[in-house]
Design a protein around this motif. Structure first.
Motif, PDB file in Angstrom:
ATOM      1  N   GLY A  71       5.602 -19.220  18.014  1.00 33.39           N
ATOM      2  CA  GLY A  71       4.963 -17.898  18.440  1.00 33.39           C
ATOM      3  C   GLY A  71       4.974 -17.177  16.979  1.00 33.39           C
ATOM      4  N   TYR A  72       4.397 -16.052  17.284  1.00 27.42           N
ATOM      5  CA  TYR A  72       4.072 -15.067  16.093  1.00 27.42           C
ATOM      6  C   TYR A  72       5.366 -14.090  16.056  1.00 27.42           C
ATOM      7  CZ  TYR A  72       2.980 -10.439  14.035  1.00 27.42           C
ATOM      8  OH  TYR A  72       2.804  -9.482  13.242  1.00 27.42           O
ATOM      9  N   TYR A  73       5.925 -13.895  14.941  1.00 26.76           N
ATOM     10  CA  TYR A  73       7.250 -12.980  14.975  1.00 26.76           C
ATOM     11  C   TYR A  73       6.937 -11.893  13.705  1.00 26.76           C
ATOM     12  CZ  TYR A  73      11.770 -10.764  15.173  1.00 26.76           C
ATOM     13  OH  TYR A  73      12.399  -9.751  15.100  1.00 26.76           O
ATOM     14  N   PRO A  74       6.641 -10.718  14.099  1.00 29.81           N
ATOM     15  CA  PRO A  74       6.190  -9.509  13.134  1.00 29.81           C
ATOM     16  C   PRO A  74       7.374  -9.502  11.996  1.00 29.81           C
ATOM     17  CG  PRO A  74       7.097  -8.598  14.991  1.00 29.81           C
ATOM     18  CD  PRO A  74       6.995  -9.820  15.320  1.00 29.81           C
ATOM     19  N   ARG A  75       6.840  -9.327  10.874  1.00 30.67           N
ATOM     20  CA  ARG A  75       7.529  -9.173   9.421  1.00 30.67           C
ATOM     21  C   ARG A  75       7.025  -7.951   8.668  1.00 30.67           C
ATOM     22  NH1 ARG A  75       9.894 -14.656   7.026  1.00 30.67           N
ATOM     23  NH2 ARG A  75      11.445 -12.766   6.169  1.00 30.67           N
ATOM     24  N   MET A  76       8.045  -7.356   8.175  1.00 32.35           N
ATOM     25  CA  MET A  76       7.758  -6.258   6.800  1.00 32.35           C
ATOM     26  C   MET A  76       8.014  -6.787   5.746  1.00 32.35           C
ATOM     27  SD  MET A  76       6.463  -3.397   8.334  1.00 32.35           S
ATOM     28  CE  MET A  76       6.342  -2.436   6.686  1.00 32.35           C
ATOM     29  N   ARG A  77       7.254  -8.003   5.306  1.00 34.50           N
ATOM     30  CA  ARG A  77       7.328  -8.626   4.253  1.00 34.50           C
ATOM     31  C   ARG A  77       6.224  -8.769   3.187  1.00 34.50           C
ATOM     32  NH1 ARG A  77      11.237 -14.053   3.751  1.00 34.50           N
ATOM     33  NH2 ARG A  77      10.947 -14.397   1.565  1.00 34.50           N
ATOM     34  N   VAL A  78       6.104  -8.764   1.910  1.00 27.19           N
ATOM     35  CA  VAL A  78       5.053  -8.898   1.096  1.00 27.19           C
ATOM     36  C   VAL A  78       4.096 -10.152   1.538  1.00 27.19           C
ATOM     37  CG1 VAL A  78       4.175  -9.330  -1.316  1.00 27.19           C
ATOM     38  CG2 VAL A  78       6.148  -7.686  -0.701  1.00 27.19           C
TER      39      VAL A  78
ATOM     40  N   ALA B  83      12.160   4.147   1.878  1.00 29.74           N
ATOM     41  CA  ALA B  83      11.608   2.899   1.314  1.00 29.74           C
ATOM     42  C   ALA B  83      10.012   3.160   1.270  1.00 29.74           C
ATOM     43  CB  ALA B  83      11.844   1.769   2.383  1.00 29.74           C
ATOM     44  N   MET B  84       9.372   2.414   0.368  1.00 30.80           N
ATOM     45  CA  MET B  84       8.006   2.709   0.099  1.00 30.80           C
ATOM     46  C   MET B  84       7.349   1.331   0.373  1.00 30.80           C
ATOM     47  SD  MET B  84       7.491   5.104  -3.261  1.00 30.80           S
ATOM     48  CE  MET B  84       8.039   6.876  -3.199  1.00 30.80           C
ATOM     49  N   VAL B  85       6.266   1.278   1.208  1.00 30.87           N
ATOM     50  CA  VAL B  85       5.640   0.045   1.369  1.00 30.87           C
ATOM     51  C   VAL B  85       3.985   0.630   0.976  1.00 30.87           C
ATOM     52  CG1 VAL B  85       4.773  -1.441   3.269  1.00 30.87           C
ATOM     53  CG2 VAL B  85       7.152  -0.412   3.468  1.00 30.87           C
ATOM     54  N   ILE B  86       3.396  -0.502   0.207  1.00 33.65           N
ATOM     55  CA  ILE B  86       2.120  -0.085  -0.077  1.00 33.65           C
ATOM     56  C   ILE B  86       1.129  -1.233   0.623  1.00 33.65           C
ATOM     57  CG2 ILE B  86       0.380  -0.437  -1.858  1.00 33.65           C
ATOM     58  CD1 ILE B  86       2.213   0.793  -3.961  1.00 33.65           C
TER      59      ILE B  86
ATOM     60  N   SER C 244       1.378  -5.264   0.034  1.00 40.43           N
ATOM     61  CA  SER C 244       1.207  -5.498  -0.986  1.00 40.43           C
ATOM     62  C   SER C 244       2.615  -5.529  -1.999  1.00 40.43           C
ATOM     63  CB  SER C 244       0.170  -4.531  -1.854  1.00 40.43           C
ATOM     64  OG  SER C 244       0.237  -4.906  -3.179  1.00 40.43           O
ATOM     65  N   SER C 245       3.296  -4.674  -1.598  1.00 36.25           N
ATOM     66  CA  SER C 245       4.782  -4.338  -2.101  1.00 36.25           C
ATOM     67  C   SER C 245       5.837  -3.618  -1.243  1.00 36.25           C
ATOM     68  CB  SER C 245       4.807  -3.701  -3.490  1.00 36.25           C
ATOM     69  OG  SER C 245       4.433  -2.406  -3.271  1.00 36.25           O
ATOM     70  N   VAL C 246       6.904  -4.102  -1.264  1.00 36.75           N
ATOM     71  CA  VAL C 246       8.269  -3.171  -0.529  1.00 36.75           C
ATOM     72  C   VAL C 246       9.216  -2.688  -1.385  1.00 36.75           C
ATOM     73  CG1 VAL C 246       9.476  -3.375   1.388  1.00 36.75           C
ATOM     74  CG2 VAL C 246       7.534  -4.737   1.563  1.00 36.75           C
ATOM     75  N   GLU C 247       9.644  -1.725  -1.596  1.00 38.60           N
ATOM     76  CA  GLU C 247      10.516  -1.362  -2.252  1.00 38.60           C
ATOM     77  C   GLU C 247      11.683  -0.408  -1.503  1.00 38.60           C
ATOM     78  OE1 GLU C 247      11.272  -2.143  -5.396  1.00 38.60           O
ATOM     79  OE2 GLU C 247       9.237  -2.859  -5.915  1.00 38.60           O
TER      80      GLU C 247
ATOM     81  N   LYS D 239       6.065   3.457 -11.138  1.00 39.19           N
ATOM     82  CA  LYS D 239       6.066   2.237 -11.439  1.00 39.19           C
ATOM     83  C   LYS D 239       5.887   1.277 -10.264  1.00 39.19           C
ATOM     84  CE  LYS D 239       9.268  -1.038 -13.267  1.00 39.19           C
ATOM     85  NZ  LYS D 239      10.725  -1.283 -13.952  1.00 39.19           N
ATOM     86  N   ILE D 240       6.332   2.118  -8.949  1.00 39.99           N
ATOM     87  CA  ILE D 240       6.388   1.292  -7.858  1.00 39.99           C
ATOM     88  C   ILE D 240       4.852   1.102  -7.358  1.00 39.99           C
ATOM     89  CG2 ILE D 240       7.030   1.288  -5.150  1.00 39.99           C
ATOM     90  CD1 ILE D 240       9.462   2.659  -6.136  1.00 39.99           C
ATOM     91  N   ILE D 241       4.440   2.397  -7.282  1.00 38.14           N
ATOM     92  CA  ILE D 241       2.739   2.525  -7.074  1.00 38.14           C
ATOM     93  C   ILE D 241       1.917   1.344  -7.814  1.00 38.14           C
ATOM     94  CG2 ILE D 241       0.860   3.894  -7.004  1.00 38.14           C
ATOM     95  CD1 ILE D 241       2.643   6.084  -6.060  1.00 38.14           C
ATOM     96  N   SER D 242       2.231   1.264  -9.240  1.00 41.83           N
ATOM     97  CA  SER D 242       1.465   0.622 -10.307  1.00 41.83           C
ATOM     98  C   SER D 242       1.607  -0.805  -9.866  1.00 41.83           C
ATOM     99  CB  SER D 242       1.776   0.840 -11.525  1.00 41.83           C
ATOM    100  OG  SER D 242       1.646   2.318 -11.922  1.00 41.83           O
ATOM    101  N   LYS D 243       2.882  -1.170  -9.702  1.00 41.87           N
ATOM    102  CA  LYS D 243       3.191  -2.665  -9.299  1.00 41.87           C
ATOM    103  C   LYS D 243       2.556  -2.917  -8.032  1.00 41.87           C
ATOM    104  CE  LYS D 243       7.078  -5.684  -8.056  1.00 41.87           C
ATOM    105  NZ  LYS D 243       8.718  -5.454  -7.675  1.00 41.87           N
ATOM    106  N   GLY D 244       2.538  -2.299  -6.898  1.00 42.38           N
ATOM    107  CA  GLY D 244       1.714  -2.571  -5.789  1.00 42.38           C
ATOM    108  C   GLY D 244       0.410  -2.835  -5.837  1.00 42.38           C
ATOM    109  N   LEU D 245      -0.256  -2.028  -6.574  1.00 44.15           N
ATOM    110  CA  LEU D 245      -1.667  -2.076  -6.561  1.00 44.15           C
ATOM    111  C   LEU D 245      -2.172  -3.165  -7.360  1.00 44.15           C
ATOM    112  CD1 LEU D 245      -2.965   1.643  -7.081  1.00 44.15           C
ATOM    113  CD2 LEU D 245      -2.820   0.115  -5.072  1.00 44.15           C
ATOM    114  N   GLU D 246      -1.390  -3.537  -8.596  1.00 42.05           N
ATOM    115  CA  GLU D 246      -1.786  -4.447  -9.616  1.00 42.05           C
ATOM    116  C   GLU D 246      -1.506  -5.957  -8.868  1.00 42.05           C
ATOM    117  OE1 GLU D 246       0.640  -3.658 -12.864  1.00 42.05           O
ATOM    118  OE2 GLU D 246      -0.636  -1.977 -13.754  1.00 42.05           O
TER     119      GLU D 246
END
Length: 421
Positions: free
Chosen positions: A236-243, A384-387, A395-398, A411-418
């Motif tokens: 089955g599918y299990y939801p995750r908050m992961r990159v 926490a920040m999630v892009i 894309s990223s989780v901090e 820095k967090i936003i730049s990393k997530g977009l890049e």
């Protein structure tokens, strides 16, 4: 040893009717037009490269991969390719950065090629599952291969003679199946039926649903490198908050001040699990496609990234985040929208800026999922920040405290977009 002459219109009609389980009388009452007959060889292929060196040609769908038709993964994988590529092309069309063209398309390939390789292997396993039914009918897929090998060794015989031998031997091999269509039951037919019934009742036939692959696929680096256990294919599918994973379906309430932006564009849910004093003012949405929703709500004509900020913010933190968003978005020419997720409605609505999309997760589902990725967030609505990419994948989780995370937001936003483009 078979040619197109072996598959005339009459033969093809018989095969279609047999596949539908219809006898000759039933077939005569139906109308069937054979538009074309073409040879086809089953294969499992994935292109070596999805993008050419000039970055002006990209492979999608059947041009990038070919699977056995067991499970329907060819079309599903092709649609996923398009879903991943569309927003990338949209960003490229509005960008003059040539380096971005190379990186965006390269990351399309690094996202999708591992998924195609994974689905190709799954389709082969599914095809092998279908052979269990054939074996139960005393038809072995290895026998035709053995037959062609034997006939190949008889190279002194004319090709026409060997083709005739092949047809006759195949006809003999198929003769036992004729008992299945007979009105009079036989010991052989009953035995085959029991074999097939046993496979179906034990769940040994081809599964129809693969949540793990259809919903739970991830663009996490290296996630597809490990060899899959066939017994877990229908897991089955299990939801995750992961990159790399797609945002899970979480029911959120759009806070009243945020509705003033627009009511159109939200993926509104009809739910009875949340009660409100005035239902007309309540708006419940799903988190899954938040980037797409925000693009429509705020009337953007291009795909957008979303910055989800979890937890309450001070005025200074909010200012820092807004400045960082403007700076990075302008630098990368990539739209980024912020949404603040809170565990409960603010006590003083005046503290919620009308320029911020505020979403309420009263069940704290997102924090529960986040706690499974980091013990620091367990039952604690910390920041926490999630892009989130335009296609809904993370894309990223901090993680971090409110003061710490706000100072590093650029820095967090730049990393997530890049990481995405």
């Amino acid at each position: 040893y078979q040619t197109m002459d072996d598959f005339g219109i009459g033969k093809v009609r018989e095969m279609v009717w047999a596949g539908l389980g219809m006898n000759s009388n039933e077939a005569n009452e139906c109308d069937l037009d054979v538009l074309s007959i073409r040879p086809w060889t089953m294969s499992s292929l994935v292109a070596q490269s999805y993008v050419n060196k000039s970055n002006n040609m990209v492979l999608v769908g059947d041009a990038a991969h070919a699977f056995p038709p067991a499970g329907g993964f060819g079309m599903n994988t092709g649609l996923q390719d398009s879903h991943n590529l569309a927003w990338r092309l949209a960003l490229l069309l509005r960008s003059s950065n040539h380096h971005m063209a190379s990186s965006v398309l390269t990351k399309y390939e690094s996202d999708r090629k591992p998924i195609a390789t994974q689905n190709a292997a799954l389709s082969v396993r599914n095809y092998n599952r279908t052979l269990r039914i054939a074996k139960a009918c005393y038809l072995d897929a290895q026998h035709p291969e053995l037959l062609t090998t034997v006939l190949g060794s008889l190279s002194l015989l004319p090709l026409e003679t060997r083709q005739g031998m092949f047809r006759r031997l195949v006809h003999v091999a198929m003769m036992p199946l004729a008992s299945l269509t007979s009105l009079n039951s036989s010991l052989h037919a009953n035995h085959i039926e029991r074999n097939v019934q046993s496979i179906l009742e034990s769940g040994g036939s081809l599964p129809l649903v693969f949540p793990k692959y259809e919903i739970g696929f991830s663009y996490e680096h290296g996630a597809q490198s490990k060899k899959e256990d066939a017994s877990n294919d229908t897991k089955g599918y299990y939801p995750r908050m992961r990159v790399g994973y797609r945002l899970p379906h979480i029911i959120l309430e759009v806070w009243n001040s945020s509705i003033s932006h627009a009511r159109d564009g939200w993926s509104v849910l009809e739910t009875t699990s949340h009660e409100a004093e005035d239902p007309s003012d309540s708006l419940f949405i799903t988190l899954t496609d938040i980037s797409s929703q925000l693009r429509k709500v705020l009337s953007y004509d291009t795909p957008v990234f979303t910055l989800l900020v979890l937890g309450a913010l001070t005025a200074s933190s909010l200012t820092s985040i807004r400045q960082a968003i403007d700076k990075v978005s302008n630098k990368m020419n990539t739209p980024l929208i912020m949404a603040n997720i809170l565990p409960e409605a603010p006590s003083d609505e005046d503290n919620v800026s009308e320029n911020i999309i505020t979403l309420i997760d009263s069940q704290r589902v997102i924090w529960k999922l986040m706690s499974e990725e980091s013990s620091d967030t367990a039952d604690n609505p910390c920041n926490a920040m999630v892009i989130v990419r335009p296609d809904g994948h993370i894309s990223s989780v901090e993680f971090g405290e409110e003061g710490t995370i706000s100072t590093a937001v650029e820095k967090i936003i730049s990393k997530g977009l890049e990481s995405a483009v």
